[in-house]
Design a protein around this motif. Sequence first.
Motif, PDB file in Angstrom:
ATOM      1  N   ILE A   1     -16.813   1.603   2.077  1.00 36.84           N
ATOM      2  CA  ILE A   1     -17.742   2.363   3.138  1.00 36.84           C
ATOM      3  C   ILE A   1     -16.659   4.368   2.964  1.00 36.84           C
ATOM      4  O   ILE A   1     -15.640   3.766   4.018  1.00 36.84           O
ATOM      5  N   ARG A   2     -17.836   5.240   3.363  1.00 38.25           N
ATOM      6  CA  ARG A   2     -16.663   6.271   3.553  1.00 38.25           C
ATOM      7  C   ARG A   2     -16.993   7.299   4.433  1.00 38.25           C
ATOM      8  O   ARG A   2     -18.587   7.371   4.851  1.00 38.25           O
ATOM      9  N   PHE A   3     -16.615   7.940   5.481  1.00 42.58           N
ATOM     10  CA  PHE A   3     -16.492   8.636   6.405  1.00 42.58           C
ATOM     11  C   PHE A   3     -15.569  10.065   5.741  1.00 42.58           C
ATOM     12  O   PHE A   3     -14.631   9.962   6.257  1.00 42.58           O
ATOM     13  N   GLY A   4     -16.389  10.699   5.243  1.00 40.80           N
ATOM     14  CA  GLY A   4     -15.805  12.054   4.983  1.00 40.80           C
ATOM     15  C   GLY A   4     -14.587  11.494   3.442  1.00 40.80           C
ATOM     16  O   GLY A   4     -15.236  11.253   2.474  1.00 40.80           O
ATOM     17  N   ARG A   5     -13.510  12.148   4.069  1.00 42.39           N
ATOM     18  CA  ARG A   5     -12.584  11.470   3.021  1.00 42.39           C
ATOM     19  C   ARG A   5     -11.977  10.119   3.415  1.00 42.39           C
ATOM     20  O   ARG A   5     -10.900   9.123   2.173  1.00 42.39           O
ATOM     21  N   SER A   6     -11.829   9.242   4.000  1.00 47.32           N
ATOM     22  CA  SER A   6     -11.707   8.851   4.777  1.00 47.32           C
ATOM     23  C   SER A   6     -12.171   7.124   4.026  1.00 47.32           C
ATOM     24  O   SER A   6     -13.863   7.278   3.884  1.00 47.32           O
ATOM     25  N   VAL A   7     -11.429   6.273   3.389  1.00 51.41           N
ATOM     26  CA  VAL A   7     -12.671   4.981   2.777  1.00 51.41           C
ATOM     27  C   VAL A   7     -12.114   4.025   3.552  1.00 51.41           C
ATOM     28  O   VAL A   7     -10.656   3.477   4.197  1.00 51.41           O
ATOM     29  N   ARG A   8     -13.337   2.978   4.073  1.00 55.30           N
ATOM     30  CA  ARG A   8     -13.227   1.797   4.720  1.00 55.30           C
ATOM     31  C   ARG A   8     -13.645   0.541   3.955  1.00 55.30           C
ATOM     32  O   ARG A   8     -14.771   0.504   3.726  1.00 55.30           O
ATOM     33  N   ILE A   9     -13.481  -1.272   4.144  1.00 58.84           N
ATOM     34  CA  ILE A   9     -13.941  -2.058   4.108  1.00 58.84           C
ATOM     35  C   ILE A   9     -14.070  -3.032   4.793  1.00 58.84           C
ATOM     36  O   ILE A   9     -13.552  -2.751   5.925  1.00 58.84           O
ATOM     37  N   SER A  10     -15.921  -3.285   5.102  1.00 63.71           N
ATOM     38  CA  SER A  10     -16.121  -4.564   6.108  1.00 63.71           C
ATOM     39  C   SER A  10     -15.029  -5.721   6.092  1.00 63.71           C
ATOM     40  O   SER A  10     -15.127  -5.905   5.172  1.00 63.71           O
ATOM     41  N   ILE A  11     -14.144  -5.871   6.871  1.00 67.37           N
ATOM     42  CA  ILE A  11     -14.359  -7.087   6.798  1.00 67.37           C
ATOM     43  C   ILE A  11     -14.962  -8.397   5.771  1.00 67.37           C
ATOM     44  O   ILE A  11     -14.111  -9.513   5.198  1.00 67.37           O
ATOM     45  N   ASP A  12     -15.953  -8.322   6.552  1.00 69.05           N
ATOM     46  CA  ASP A  12     -17.333  -9.041   6.977  1.00 69.05           C
ATOM     47  C   ASP A  12     -17.596  -9.117   4.662  1.00 69.05           C
ATOM     48  O   ASP A  12     -17.618 -10.249   3.833  1.00 69.05           O
ATOM     49  N   SER A  13     -17.580  -7.985   4.319  1.00 68.34           N
ATOM     50  CA  SER A  13     -17.539  -7.324   3.064  1.00 68.34           C
ATOM     51  C   SER A  13     -16.516  -8.283   1.800  1.00 68.34           C
ATOM     52  O   SER A  13     -17.053  -8.798   0.744  1.00 68.34           O
TER      53      SER A  13
END
Length: 95
Positions: free
Chosen positions: A32-44
């Motif tokens: 998941i991208r928020f601008g330049r921030s990249v995150r990963i859902s624990i569920d995914s």
Amino acid sequence: MLITIPQAAQSLGISRAKLYLLLAQQKGPPVIRFGRSVRISIDSLQQWIKEQETHLCEYSAQAIKRETYTLWANGQTAKVQSISAKTDDGRPLSQ
């Protein structure tokens, strides 16, 4: 809950560089991208791990070749089973 790439890499037991490489090759978990921030859902991330386990089981079943040979020596016959495994590019796996 969302985690960062370094947190995901640490939970997977791989380097950040390896996870970034998997993501660049589109072989990693969805992000998941928020601008330049990249995150990963624990569920995914958990779902992606399950998919990798399934893929590994399918690969193992395809990569292992079992053959049975009948040997004859000194008037006796014997059945011998040979098991071989190969990598994706066809090279034998080392033991």
